[in-house]
Write a protein that holds these residues in place. Structure first.
Motif: not given
Length: 191
Positions: A190, A129, A131-135
Motif C-alpha cells: 500500500k 484499504k 483499516g477502514d479508510a479506502p484509497t
C-alpha cells in the motif's frame, strides 16, 4: 339431485406482541411483524407452523444467532454474506476487476506466459484499504502493488454454446472451456 356442502378453511398467521406495543401485529412466513423486534427463534417457529413443538424438540434443533442473518423473500434465514466485505485491494486482472486480500487465492482469465510457481505482481491497483479508510486511484493508486504466486493454469467448467434458428433447419452445438489461472495473493503493498 345431490347437494354439495362447501367448507371454508381459514389459516391465521401467528400473532406476536412486543413489550411496547399496544396491539399485536401479525407476522407472515417467518418475517418479523411490522414494528416488532422478533428474534431468530421467533422467526423459525413462525416458519414451521405445520410441525408441532414436541416434534421440533425431538429433532434437537439448535439456532445460533451470533452472526447477523437476513430473511430472503420466501422467509428462510440466509447466512451472512462472505463476499467482498473484507478486502485489501481492488486489482484489474485478466480483463476484470477483483477484490483481493492477502492469503487468499483467486481465479481469473488465463494470464499469458505464466507458469505454476512463478511470482507475479499486479501494478493496476484501483483501490487499497488500510483499516477502514479506502484509497481510490484515478484510475490507479500510485505506488500500490499486489504480489501473487501462480498456483495453476487450468480449464474452467464446460459451457455449451447452442445456436438455433427456428424453421430454418439450423442447429449448432459447441462446447467451450475457458482457460483460467489460479493465483495466491502473498502481499499487498500500500502507498
Amino acid at each position: 339431485m345431490s347437494t354439495m356442502a362447501m367448507a371454508t378453511v381459514s389459516v391465521a398467521a401467528p400473532v406476536r406482541a412486543t413489550a411496547g406495543s399496544k396491539a399485536a401485529k401479525p407476522a407472515f412466513m417467518g418475517r418479523a411483524a411490522a414494528g416488532s423486534k422478533a428474534s431468530l427463534s421467533d422467526a423459525f417457529c413462525a416458519m414451521s407452523l405445520a410441525t408441532p413443538a414436541r416434534k421440533q424438540a425431538n429433532r434437537g434443533l439448535s439456532i445460533c444467532a451470533a452472526a447477523t442473518t437476513s430473511m430472503n423473500q420466501v422467509g428462510f434465514v440466509t447466512p451472512p454474506s462472505t463476499g467482498a466485505a473484507a478486502w485489501d485491494a481492488i486489482v484489474e486482472v485478466g480483463g476484470s476487476q477483483q477484490f483481493v486480500s492477502e492469503g487468499r487465492y483467486y481465479e481469473c482469465h488465463s494470464l499469458k506466459g505464466v507458469e505454476p510457481g512463478s511470482k507475479i505482481a499486479f501494478e493496476r491497483v484501483l483501490a487499497t484499504k488500510a483499516g477502514d479508510a479506502p484509497t481510490f486511484g484515478e484510475p490507479y493508486v500510485a505506488g500500490a502493488r499486489v504480489e501473487a504466486t501462480v498456483l495453476e493454469n487450468f480449464k474452467d467448467k464446460k459451457l455449451i454454446v447452442f445456436k438455433y434458428r427456428r424453421k430454418k433447419h439450423y442447429k449448432r452445438k459447441n462446447g467451450h472451456r475457458q482457460p483460467m489461472t489460479r493465483f495466491l495473493v502473498t502481499k499487498v503493498v500500500k502507498p
